[in-house]
Design an enzyme around this catalytic site. Structure first.
Site, short mmCIF file in Angstrom:
data_model
loop_
_atom_site.label_atom_id
_atom_site.label_comp_id
_atom_site.label_asym_id
_atom_site.label_seq_id
_atom_site.Cartn_x
_atom_site.Cartn_y
_atom_site.Cartn_z
N ASP A 16 -0.52 13.11 -4.34
CA ASP A 16 -1.05 12.00 -3.54
C ASP A 16 -2.41 11.58 -4.08
O ASP A 16 -3.32 12.40 -4.15
CB ASP A 16 -1.17 12.42 -2.06
N SER A 51 -0.05 5.59 1.47
CA SER A 51 0.91 6.66 1.16
C SER A 51 2.25 6.43 1.84
O SER A 51 3.29 6.85 1.33
CB SER A 51 0.35 8.01 1.59
N THR A 53 3.48 11.18 3.55
CA THR A 53 4.39 11.42 2.41
C THR A 53 5.60 12.26 2.80
O THR A 53 6.74 11.80 2.62
CB THR A 53 3.62 12.04 1.22
N GLU A 68 4.49 18.02 -2.29
CA GLU A 68 3.36 17.09 -2.37
C GLU A 68 2.03 17.82 -2.56
O GLU A 68 1.71 18.75 -1.80
CB GLU A 68 3.25 16.25 -1.09
N ASP A 126 -5.60 13.20 -2.87
CA ASP A 126 -6.02 11.93 -2.26
C ASP A 126 -7.31 12.08 -1.45
O ASP A 126 -8.19 11.23 -1.52
CB ASP A 126 -4.88 11.46 -1.36
N HIS A 141 -10.87 10.20 -1.70
CA HIS A 141 -11.55 9.45 -0.63
C HIS A 141 -12.98 9.96 -0.45
O HIS A 141 -13.87 9.20 -0.07
CB HIS A 141 -10.79 9.58 0.69
N HIS A 148 -0.12 6.68 -5.54
CA HIS A 148 -1.13 5.67 -5.93
C HIS A 148 -2.31 6.46 -6.46
O HIS A 148 -2.35 7.69 -6.34
CB HIS A 148 -1.56 4.82 -4.73
ZN ZN Z 1 -5.36 7.99 0.78
#
Ligand code: ZN
Length: 422
Positions: A30, A74, A128, A243, A248, A252, A291
């Site tokens: 992720d 996501s 996810t 995952e 991710d 962030h 992404h």
């Molecule tokens: Zn995110």
């Protein structure tokens, strides 16, 4: 001669046959851009080895944009991967207006007699994993997603989320169906049967770099190894989604230490499965991301700390990773997601088609072929719902034009009247 040498280097290429049903193991990092993978490689291996994610016989980069052609979240990305249909941000395996449930690759696998598994380090009701075994208009409806999970017959579910805000209220439903429910690392080690529900944290698991060697919470690679063992023991073909959820979150936070530990742990899980797959030519292994997060790039590095060694203890490895992560100069351009193309790599049946993939939805097609030989999503086409959205924009544009010209005419009249009065 050249080709021959290539085959020797990549035994998977020579022995993999495009046949189904084949077991499918899908890894999703992720928020994992290409630079994040390279960063993890630098921290963990320096110049000694290559990331397993970058060493598959087939790889390309694919677009991640959602149905509206904008930056995905996501939920929309996982839906595109799990169903082959683009949708709007926030949707969990439903189409753009959430009126149609979209059949997921996990459900197709079940219809074909597969054992199935979901492994993540977030609470499992997060976007996810949710998009593989639940259907909802919104990723935030954790209770509805947990209820869907309790009816989804997934053979192995490992991750976080025993809190009441997540799966907590539904655990008895799982147990009633014969699930073995486990809550710590020791119990995970000794479990031998499916179905199993392992929830190791109230919400998401704590960040790896804050965890101690004797933690009661298993790591992503420990959960992956166990999931493979359990699924393999069913003697059915299996589908497993793993995952790396918190790559991710490191993005962030623009936090390179957090990122290093997350990407390295994800890479270790991929490395383990890739090595196994070299002995199991009928396994399809895919690695992708949903992404990129953070607009991350590696600028420069100068290492004073050596790479982690096999002989190092957990704590020594952890300290080296943290130190090396800080010895790399990096750059972040955003606290959010980006549209950067992300990796799709793999080995085993049908993975030569990775070379033609352009978007997440193609990942679905490659997986589906390995399960039942079909290519298309169960619902109607990649762009289900595109026309209504297009029409919606046209209506929006024409209303703006009508309101705009009406205001212009009214203003013109007012100005005219004022001129008459003066
Ligand atoms: Zn995110």
């Amino acid at each position: 001669m050249f080709l021959f040498a290539g085959f020797l280097l990549n035994p998977a290429v020579i022995i993999a046959e495009d046949s189904y049903p084949s077991s499918v193991i899908l890894f999703i990092g992720d928020g994992m851009g290409l630079e994040q993978i390279y960063f993890g490689q630098l921290v963990e291996y320096g110049l000694v080895d290559t990331s397993s994610i970058l060493s598959f016989p087939y790889n390309t980069t694919v677009s991640t944009i959602n149905l509206e052609g904008t930056t995905t979240d996501s939920a929309a990305a996982a839906t595109a991967i799990s169903t082959g249909v683009k949708t709007l941000n926030g949707r969990i395996a439903t189409n753009w207006n959430a009126e149609m449930d979209l059949t997921t690759i996990l459900e197709i696998a079940q219809q074909n007699g597969y054992a199935t598994g979901l492994v993540a380090t977030c609470h499992l009701t997060h976007a996810t994993p949710a998009a593989f075994a639940a259907h909802d208009s919104s990723r935030g409806h954790y209770q509805a997603i947990a209820e869907d999970f309790s009816q989804a017959n997934v053979s192995v579910m490992l991750g976080g989320g025993y809190g009441e805000s997540y799966i907590g209220n539904y655990i008895s439903d799982f147990v009633d169906q014969g699930y073995e429910y486990i809550m710590n690392r020791t119990a995970l080690e000794s479990v031998t049967n499916t179905p199993v529900l392992g929830l190791f944290a109230s919400g998401s698991q704590p960040p790896l770099h804050t965890m101690l060697e004797n933690s009661t919470i298993p790591t992503l690679s420990e959960m992956t190894i166990k999931a493979i063992d359990l699924l393999n023991a069913t003697n059915q073909p299996f589908f497993l989604m793993v995952e790396g959820s918190q790559i991710d979150w490191a993005g962030h936070d623009n936090d390179q230490i957090y990122l290093a530990h997350q990407i390295i742990e994800f890479e270790k899980a991929v490395r383990y499965v890739k090595t196994l797959a070299e002995q199991n030519s009928d396994w399809q292994v895919l690695v992708t991301a949903d992404h990129e997060t953070g607009g991350f790039s590696v600028e420069d590095y100068s290492f004073q700390t050596g790479i982690p060694l096999e002989t190092d203890s957990f704590t020594e490895k952890q300290a080296k990773r943290t130190a090396r992560a800080q010895e790399i100069e990096v750059d972040w351009s955003t606290l959010g997601h980006t549209n950067t193309r992300i990796i799709l790599a793999g080995m085993g049946p049908y993975t030569e088609q990775i070379q033609n993939a352009v978007h997440h939805v193609d990942t679905f097609s490659i997986m589906r072929q390995a399960i039942d030989g079909e290519i298309e999503p169960v619902e109607s086409g990649y762009y289900t719902g595109f026309l209504p959205i297009y029409v919606r924009y046209l209506i929006g544009l024409s209303s703006a034009a009508i309101i705009g010209s009406a205001s212009y005419l009214i203003m013109k009249r007012i100005i005219k009247n004022r001129k008459r009065k003066t």
